[in-house]
Design a protein around this motif. Structure first.
Motif, PDB file in Angstrom:
ATOM      1  N   GLY A 615      38.200  51.284  37.744  1.00  0.00           N
ATOM      2  CA  GLY A 615      38.350  50.303  36.676  1.00  0.00           C
ATOM      3  C   GLY A 615      39.673  49.550  36.711  1.00  0.00           C
ATOM      4  N   ASP A 616      40.635  49.967  37.558  1.00  0.00           N
ATOM      5  CA  ASP A 616      41.911  49.271  37.666  1.00  0.00           C
ATOM      6  C   ASP A 616      42.508  49.544  39.038  1.00  0.00           C
ATOM      7  OD1 ASP A 616      43.541  51.773  37.559  1.00  0.00           O
ATOM      8  OD2 ASP A 616      42.782  51.829  35.498  1.00  0.00           O
ATOM      9  N   ALA A 617      43.587  48.854  39.358  1.00  0.00           N
ATOM     10  CA  ALA A 617      44.168  48.938  40.691  1.00  0.00           C
ATOM     11  C   ALA A 617      44.759  50.314  40.986  1.00  0.00           C
ATOM     12  CB  ALA A 617      45.236  47.856  40.844  1.00  0.00           C
ATOM     13  N   GLN A 618      45.453  50.917  40.002  1.00  0.00           N
ATOM     14  CA  GLN A 618      46.072  52.214  40.250  1.00  0.00           C
ATOM     15  C   GLN A 618      45.023  53.278  40.568  1.00  0.00           C
ATOM     16  OE1 GLN A 618      49.194  52.783  40.637  1.00  0.00           O
ATOM     17  NE2 GLN A 618      49.848  50.696  40.093  1.00  0.00           N
ATOM     18  N   SER A 619      43.908  53.265  39.848  1.00  0.00           N
ATOM     19  CA  SER A 619      42.838  54.218  40.133  1.00  0.00           C
ATOM     20  C   SER A 619      42.263  53.991  41.520  1.00  0.00           C
ATOM     21  CB  SER A 619      41.731  54.088  39.086  1.00  0.00           C
ATOM     22  OG  SER A 619      42.234  54.348  37.788  1.00  0.00           O
ATOM     23  N   ALA A 620      42.132  52.708  41.895  1.00  0.00           N
ATOM     24  CA  ALA A 620      41.590  52.392  43.217  1.00  0.00           C
ATOM     25  C   ALA A 620      42.489  52.919  44.323  1.00  0.00           C
ATOM     26  CB  ALA A 620      41.416  50.877  43.349  1.00  0.00           C
ATOM     27  N   MET A 642      48.289  45.461  37.820  1.00  0.00           N
ATOM     28  CA  MET A 642      48.321  44.865  39.152  1.00  0.00           C
ATOM     29  C   MET A 642      47.105  43.960  39.335  1.00  0.00           C
ATOM     30  SD  MET A 642      48.378  46.820  42.855  1.00  0.00           S
ATOM     31  CE  MET A 642      49.872  47.695  42.475  1.00  0.00           C
ATOM     32  N   SER A 643      47.320  42.699  39.817  1.00  0.00           N
ATOM     33  CA  SER A 643      46.211  41.767  40.001  1.00  0.00           C
ATOM     34  C   SER A 643      45.385  42.151  41.221  1.00  0.00           C
ATOM     35  CB  SER A 643      46.745  40.349  40.182  1.00  0.00           C
ATOM     36  OG  SER A 643      47.406  40.231  41.433  1.00  0.00           O
ATOM     37  N   GLY A 644      44.218  41.499  41.341  1.00  0.00           N
ATOM     38  CA  GLY A 644      43.354  41.762  42.486  1.00  0.00           C
ATOM     39  C   GLY A 644      44.017  41.430  43.801  1.00  0.00           C
ATOM     40  N   ARG A 645      44.779  40.341  43.857  1.00  0.00           N
ATOM     41  CA  ARG A 645      45.440  39.980  45.111  1.00  0.00           C
ATOM     42  C   ARG A 645      46.529  40.983  45.456  1.00  0.00           C
ATOM     43  NH1 ARG A 645      46.362  36.082  49.248  1.00  0.00           N
ATOM     44  NH2 ARG A 645      47.600  37.406  50.625  1.00  0.00           N
ATOM     45  N   GLN A 646      47.267  41.448  44.452  1.00  0.00           N
ATOM     46  CA  GLN A 646      48.296  42.467  44.710  1.00  0.00           C
ATOM     47  C   GLN A 646      47.658  43.760  45.195  1.00  0.00           C
ATOM     48  OE1 GLN A 646      50.000  42.338  40.777  1.00  0.00           O
ATOM     49  NE2 GLN A 646      51.802  41.173  41.480  1.00  0.00           N
ATOM     50  N   LEU A 647      46.508  44.103  44.631  1.00  0.00           N
ATOM     51  CA  LEU A 647      45.784  45.288  45.089  1.00  0.00           C
ATOM     52  C   LEU A 647      45.355  45.125  46.540  1.00  0.00           C
ATOM     53  CD1 LEU A 647      44.265  47.974  44.755  1.00  0.00           C
ATOM     54  CD2 LEU A 647      42.349  46.673  43.778  1.00  0.00           C
ATOM     55  N   ALA A 648      44.813  43.952  46.883  1.00  0.00           N
ATOM     56  CA  ALA A 648      44.370  43.715  48.259  1.00  0.00           C
ATOM     57  C   ALA A 648      45.531  43.849  49.236  1.00  0.00           C
ATOM     58  CB  ALA A 648      43.739  42.322  48.361  1.00  0.00           C
ATOM     59  N   ASP A 649      46.709  43.319  48.875  1.00  0.00           N
ATOM     60  CA  ASP A 649      47.878  43.421  49.755  1.00  0.00           C
ATOM     61  C   ASP A 649      48.290  44.879  49.934  1.00  0.00           C
ATOM     62  OD1 ASP A 649      47.932  40.692  50.041  1.00  0.00           O
ATOM     63  OD2 ASP A 649      49.420  40.373  48.442  1.00  0.00           O
ATOM     64  N   ALA A 650      48.234  45.661  48.831  1.00  0.00           N
ATOM     65  CA  ALA A 650      48.616  47.072  48.926  1.00  0.00           C
ATOM     66  C   ALA A 650      47.639  47.848  49.798  1.00  0.00           C
ATOM     67  CB  ALA A 650      48.677  47.675  47.519  1.00  0.00           C
ATOM     68  N   VAL A 651      46.331  47.567  49.645  1.00  0.00           N
ATOM     69  CA  VAL A 651      45.330  48.266  50.453  1.00  0.00           C
ATOM     70  C   VAL A 651      45.470  47.883  51.922  1.00  0.00           C
ATOM     71  CG1 VAL A 651      42.852  48.520  50.857  1.00  0.00           C
ATOM     72  CG2 VAL A 651      43.744  48.500  48.522  1.00  0.00           C
ATOM     73  N   ARG A 652      45.763  46.612  52.189  1.00  0.00           N
ATOM     74  CA  ARG A 652      45.885  46.170  53.581  1.00  0.00           C
ATOM     75  C   ARG A 652      47.112  46.760  54.270  1.00  0.00           C
ATOM     76  NH1 ARG A 652      44.051  40.000  54.965  1.00  0.00           N
ATOM     77  NH2 ARG A 652      41.802  40.391  54.941  1.00  0.00           N
ATOM     78  N   GLN A 653      48.113  47.196  53.493  1.00  0.00           N
ATOM     79  CA  GLN A 653      49.232  47.895  54.117  1.00  0.00           C
ATOM     80  C   GLN A 653      48.773  49.218  54.718  1.00  0.00           C
ATOM     81  OE1 GLN A 653      52.377  48.291  51.252  1.00  0.00           O
ATOM     82  NE2 GLN A 653      52.921  46.098  51.320  1.00  0.00           N
ATOM     83  N   ARG A 654      47.768  49.842  54.097  1.00  0.00           N
ATOM     84  CA  ARG A 654      47.240  51.104  54.617  1.00  0.00           C
ATOM     85  C   ARG A 654      46.142  50.862  55.647  1.00  0.00           C
ATOM     86  NH1 ARG A 654      46.733  54.725  49.048  1.00  0.00           N
ATOM     87  NH2 ARG A 654      48.607  53.900  48.044  1.00  0.00           N
ATOM     88  N   VAL A 660      38.131  41.558  52.280  1.00  0.00           N
ATOM     89  CA  VAL A 660      38.332  41.575  50.835  1.00  0.00           C
ATOM     90  C   VAL A 660      37.507  40.445  50.222  1.00  0.00           C
ATOM     91  CG1 VAL A 660      39.971  41.427  48.935  1.00  0.00           C
ATOM     92  CG2 VAL A 660      40.673  42.463  51.106  1.00  0.00           C
ATOM     93  N   LEU A 661      36.694  40.780  49.205  1.00  0.00           N
ATOM     94  CA  LEU A 661      35.922  39.795  48.456  1.00  0.00           C
ATOM     95  C   LEU A 661      36.402  39.827  47.016  1.00  0.00           C
ATOM     96  CD1 LEU A 661      33.662  37.744  48.131  1.00  0.00           C
ATOM     97  CD2 LEU A 661      32.057  39.636  47.780  1.00  0.00           C
ATOM     98  N   PHE A 662      36.924  38.657  46.553  1.00  0.00           N
ATOM     99  CA  PHE A 662      37.404  38.548  45.189  1.00  0.00           C
ATOM    100  C   PHE A 662      36.300  37.985  44.303  1.00  0.00           C
ATOM    101  CE2 PHE A 662      41.343  38.080  47.697  1.00  0.00           C
ATOM    102  CZ  PHE A 662      42.107  39.076  47.126  1.00  0.00           C
ATOM    103  N   ALA A 667      41.132  32.604  37.706  1.00  0.00           N
ATOM    104  CA  ALA A 667      42.475  33.184  37.700  1.00  0.00           C
ATOM    105  C   ALA A 667      43.448  32.071  38.001  1.00  0.00           C
ATOM    106  CB  ALA A 667      42.604  34.290  38.747  1.00  0.00           C
ATOM    107  N   GLU A 668      44.604  32.100  37.337  1.00  0.00           N
ATOM    108  CA  GLU A 668      45.563  31.008  37.487  1.00  0.00           C
ATOM    109  C   GLU A 668      45.888  30.728  38.943  1.00  0.00           C
ATOM    110  OE1 GLU A 668      46.918  28.978  35.420  1.00  0.00           O
ATOM    111  OE2 GLU A 668      46.251  29.765  33.512  1.00  0.00           O
ATOM    112  N   SER A 669      46.116  31.786  39.733  1.00  0.00           N
ATOM    113  CA  SER A 669      46.502  31.599  41.126  1.00  0.00           C
ATOM    114  C   SER A 669      45.313  31.497  42.054  1.00  0.00           C
ATOM    115  CB  SER A 669      47.411  32.752  41.574  1.00  0.00           C
ATOM    116  OG  SER A 669      46.762  33.986  41.368  1.00  0.00           O
ATOM    117  N   ALA A 670      44.096  31.610  41.513  1.00  0.00           N
ATOM    118  CA  ALA A 670      42.912  31.545  42.359  1.00  0.00           C
ATOM    119  C   ALA A 670      42.123  30.267  42.120  1.00  0.00           C
ATOM    120  CB  ALA A 670      42.013  32.746  42.084  1.00  0.00           C
ATOM    121  N   GLU A 671      42.769  29.254  41.499  1.00  0.00           N
ATOM    122  CA  GLU A 671      42.059  28.023  41.204  1.00  0.00           C
ATOM    123  C   GLU A 671      41.603  27.346  42.490  1.00  0.00           C
ATOM    124  OE1 GLU A 671      44.877  25.782  39.061  1.00  0.00           O
ATOM    125  OE2 GLU A 671      45.240  27.377  37.619  1.00  0.00           O
TER     126      GLU A 671
END
Length: 704
Positions: A615-620, A642-654, A660-662, A667-671
């Motif tokens: 349900g949120d980025a930390q749980s994911a 944490m936004s979806g894009r921030q989550l994607a960046d964190a997951v891609r580090q691992r 990634v499908l958003f 979203a303001e930055s996803a216009e």
């Protein structure tokens, strides 16, 4: 032998003698007079009897002893400097006096003529020039006890010399200016009129100005020959002024036009003076001609400019009012956009849950229950209509997610021409005028088609009795001033012009035309979102939408889209790949809306995917630490914390390169997808059908 002040100055008198007698010499480096060497005593007696300014610089410190004439030379500094060392008495020339004392103590003579010394002498000229003659004070043994200086001040002579040189230089400069003015044509010539003999003599420039022969002008020509070159409209005034000047004498000045050899006229200024005899009869009339033609032209232009000043001020005020109105309109549209965008975002999440639930119910509904299926289909249609409204609201608010790609607008217009014609009906004629070599633009082709369709529908409704709709394309350039008024960047733009011959709009209606839900149509015949959607979409792409309309004469809309510097053959778009079922790929779904998350997981598991959910980025991120690698991350953009894009960046580090499908309501930055999405990232807008979601996922996984 003890020398006393009395025997030293026997037979001598004067202010300085009295000053020497009263002075406390014991407190100076020279000591009491009884200790002075004979050469110092004799030199002091000598200077006291001289009418020439003389000063003694005594001893190694150069203590000053001088006569009455030097006291006058010192000005108001006397008597304070008497008995002081020279360097203390005249601090402004301390270095010079130090040099003099050193030369004197060394037994050397010296002289300087017209030496400039910046003396500060209250009551006298500060800048001083003088002839100085120095001789050492030598005793019988040849030892020096200081320096005697005879002062001949030449300040007055030097000032006179400088003034004479300055006057001569100014005279030369004035003569040079006169010559330059004559050569440059500012002065057209000089004349002298011998009135009793009626002969006007003038220089070569004067002859040329009046189109006369230079030799004849040099010997003298009649006055009426000269005046024949004056403009007929100016001649009576000039004659009257000359007659008045001849009666009274004195200065004469006037302006008039004279004829040039080619027949045209130019303005001149005549300045002169009439000289009278003792009995009052006029004798001579010398003068000079000055070219003022350029000045008169400027004066005329200024007069014309002044005449139109009121009109220009009115135009400037109107431009300011228009600019202020544009600013108020922009601020109002931005405020409305923020409100409608927020509403649409929340409504999209609700619709995603409703549509998802309806689709799942329909999937699981037994085929033998067609009546219930019919009602579900009706609910899905209504929900999709709600989704269409929210997309239009997001378009106006410039919050929709755009799939920005290179677009060939001419090709797009031709592809939608048949649809537009059917939309308009047979009573409205569609005309297209597409420019050759039209530039590319970067836009969302599907949204651009929708924009043209909305404009066509508005035009159709404005022409109930038929008319003409014209769609034209062209290349254009917006300069700094116009671009600033449109609130866009100056540069090249592709222009789409959509004009109709319909009923048009008043100025009051035009002020509200782009606002969402504003419509002049009867209730039930319009949502008021057509123009607002087009306005928001064009602004979101970096362009501008301008509208002109007149009641009874139709409406024209100008869509300015930024030019894309790219060759047309690079603008091809790839059709989406149709998706079959999954084959066990691992997908992590991160969605804060519990209903939407439940529906997505349910459908994707049915399609054959292995699902994890959070349900949120930390749980994911916590799930990823204890699970095998993923094949795809499906995440909402607007997560809490944490936004979806921030989550994607964190997951891609691992797990670098993870697909990634958003999913976004907005979203303001996803216009705009371009700039938000990296390689291997895609976006899907809520509410979406599960078929569209499955197709998007399979398309992304199929790229591996």
């Amino acid at each position: 032998m003890m020398v006393t002040e009395t025997c030293l100055f026997a037979g001598q008198s004067g202010d300085i003698v009295e000053l020497i007698r009263r002075f406390d010499w014991a407190g100076t480096p020279l000591g009491p007079i009884s200790d002075w060497p004979d050469v110092l005593i004799s030199s002091t007696r000598l200077i006291l009897s001289s009418p020439t300014p003389i000063v003694l610089l005594c001893g190694a410190r150069g203590v000053l002893i001088y006569n009455d004439a030097y006291a006058t030379f010192a000005g108001l500094r006397h008597p304070q400097i008497f008995g002081l060392p020279a360097e203390d008495a005249w601090p402004e020339i301390a270095d010079w006096n130090r040099h003099v004392i050193d030369m004197g103590m060394a037994g050397k003579s010296m002289s300087q003529e017209n030496l400039y010394l910046p003396l500060r002498r209250p009551g006298l000229q500060d800048d001083a020039w003088m002839n100085l003659y120095y001789n050492p004070l030598l005793d019988a043994a040849g030892q020096s006890h200081g320096m005697m200086c005879i002062v001949v001040e030449t300040t007055s002579q030097m000032i006179v010399t400088q003034q004479r040189a300055q006057a001569e230089a100014e005279l030369r400069s004035a003569n040079e200016r006169i010559e330059l003015a004559l050569d440059a044509g500012a002065v057209l010539g000089t004349w002298v009129w011998d009135i009793p003999n009626d002969k006007v003599t003038g220089d070569e420039r004067f002859a040329r100005a009046f189109s006369a022969d230079p030799q004849e002008a040099g010997h003298g020509i009649r006055f009426d020959v000269v005046t024949s070159a004056i403009h007929p409209q100016d001649l009576p005034r000039v004659r009257t002024l000359i007659e008045q000047t001849m009666q009274t004498g004195g200065a004469y000045r006037t302006e008039y036009r004279i004829r040039k050899p080619d027949g045209s006229y130019r303005w001149i200024e005549a300045n002169g003076r009439c000289e009278l005899a003792a009995d009052g009869t006029p004798l001579r009339f010398p003068g000079v001609l000055i070219d003022i033609d350029a000045h008169k032209a400027t004066e005329l232009a200024l007069r014309q400019l002044t005449q139109t000043l009121e009109e220009r001020v009115g135009e400037a005020v109107l431009q300011r009012v228009q600019a202020e109105e544009q600013l108020r309109q922009a601020q109002k549209m931005e405020a409305i956009g923020q409100l409608t965008g927020g509403i649409a975002h929340d409504f999209n999440n609700l619709l995603a849950g409703i549509l998802g639930s309806l689709e799942l119910i329909k999937r699981k509904l037994p085929a033998e229950n067609p009546v219930l299926s019919k009602f579900i289909d009706a609910a899905i249609v209504s929900a999709n209509r709600g989704a269409s409204l929210t997309h239009r609201l997001l378009a106006f608010a410039r919050r929709q997610s755009l799939d920005m790609r290179p677009v060939e607008v001419n090709k797009l217009v031709r592809a939608t021409e048949e649809l537009l014609a059917r939309t308009l009906g047979e009573h409205i004629r569609l005309i297209t005028g597409l420019a050759d070599d039209l530039w590319l633009t970067r836009s969302d082709g599907h949204q651009l088609e929708n924009a043209l369709l909305n404009l066509a529908i508005n035009a159709r409704d404005a022409m109930p009795h038929g008319g003409e709709l014209r769609i034209e394309t062209s290349n254009t350039h917006l300069g700094e001033s116009l671009a600033r008024g449109y609130q866009v960047v100056a540069g090249d733009y592709l222009l789409i012009t959509v004009s109709d011959t319909g009923s048009g709009m008043s100025q009051e209606i035009m002020r509200h035309a782009f606002e969402p839900f504003f419509t002049t149509k009867p209730i039930g015949q319009g949502t008021g979102l057509g123009l607002s959607m087009v306005y928001g979409f064009v602004k979101q792409t970096g362009g501008y939408l301008h509208m002109d309309s007149q009641v009874g004469r139709g409406t024209t809309l100008y869509l300015y889209l930024p030019r894309l510097h790219m060759e047309p053959d690079t603008a091809a778009q790839v059709d989406p790949v149709q998706a079959p079922r999954g084959t066990g790929e691992r997908i992590l779904v991160v969605e804060d809306d519990r209903v939407v998350r439940m529906l997505i997981v349910e459908v994707l598991e049915e399609l054959g995917y292995q699902l994890m959910q959070a349900g949120d980025a930390q749980s994911a991120l916590g799930l990823l630490e204890q699970s095998p690698p993923l094949d795809l991350l499906l995440t909402d953009v607007g997560l809490p914390g944490m936004s979806g894009r921030q989550l994607a960046d964190a997951v891609r580090q691992r797990q670098p390169g993870l697909k990634v499908l958003f999913a976004t309501g907005y979203a303001e930055s996803a216009e705009v997808r371009d700039g938000y999405l990296d390689n291997g990232m895609e976006m899907i807008a809520k509410p979406f059908s599960f078929d569209a979601l499955a197709a998007k996922i399979k398309s992304m996984l199929g790229d591996e």
